[in-house]
Design a protein around this motif. Structure first.
Motif: not given
Length: 148
Positions: A44-49
């Motif tokens: 989730a952190l690596a793909s957050k906007r």
């Protein structure tokens, strides 16, 4: 709802997957599938906007078991520069943020070459001798390792 604050994170809330209980030391919490939770948080952190915070960058680094020294070597800076990013003493460079996200995503996605690179970064105090052998399939290499 439970505010998950491991590693200094402040923006993670668990809707379920945990149990609160009393211990002899006070209130406690246990998590169902902690390894799965950590991986899901990192994805989730690596793909957050939005940009990574210093705490989120550190959380991804630690999830990969990388030291500040290893990340510094990878980024071409000192371990103290990485520490300053993580302590918010200087801004986190966009390239470092992008690299950490990409490394984590590829590692979590099973990219064996990235996993091998991360493992190599994790071993900081070793001396390698590369032994080359000519075989029927061409030149092959073996690594002989000694710890300093």
């Amino acid at each position: 709802m439970y505010n998950y604050t491991d590693g200094g994170l402040t923006n993670i809330v668990l809707a379920n997957g945990y149990e609160e209980h009393d211990t002899e030391f006070g209130p406690g919490v246990s998590f169902h599938d902690l390894d799965g939770l950590i991986k899901a948080i990192c994805l989730a952190l690596a793909s957050k906007r939005s940009p990574l915070s210093a705490e989120e960058f550190r959380y991804l680094r630690q999830a990969l078991c990388l030291s500040q020294t290893s990340v510094g070597r990878l980024m071409g800076v000192t371990d103290q520069a990485v520490a300053k990013w993580e302590k918010k003493q200087v801004p986190l460079p966009k390239l470092a943020e992008f690299a950490m996200r990409a490394i984590y995503m590829e590692h979590a996605g099973g990219n064996q070459k990235v996993k091998d690179l991360v493992e190599a970064l994790n071993v900081t105090e070793r001396v390698l001798t590369i032994v080359m052998r000519e075989t029927e399939k061409g030149w092959q290499h073996e690594e002989e390792e000694s710890v300093t």
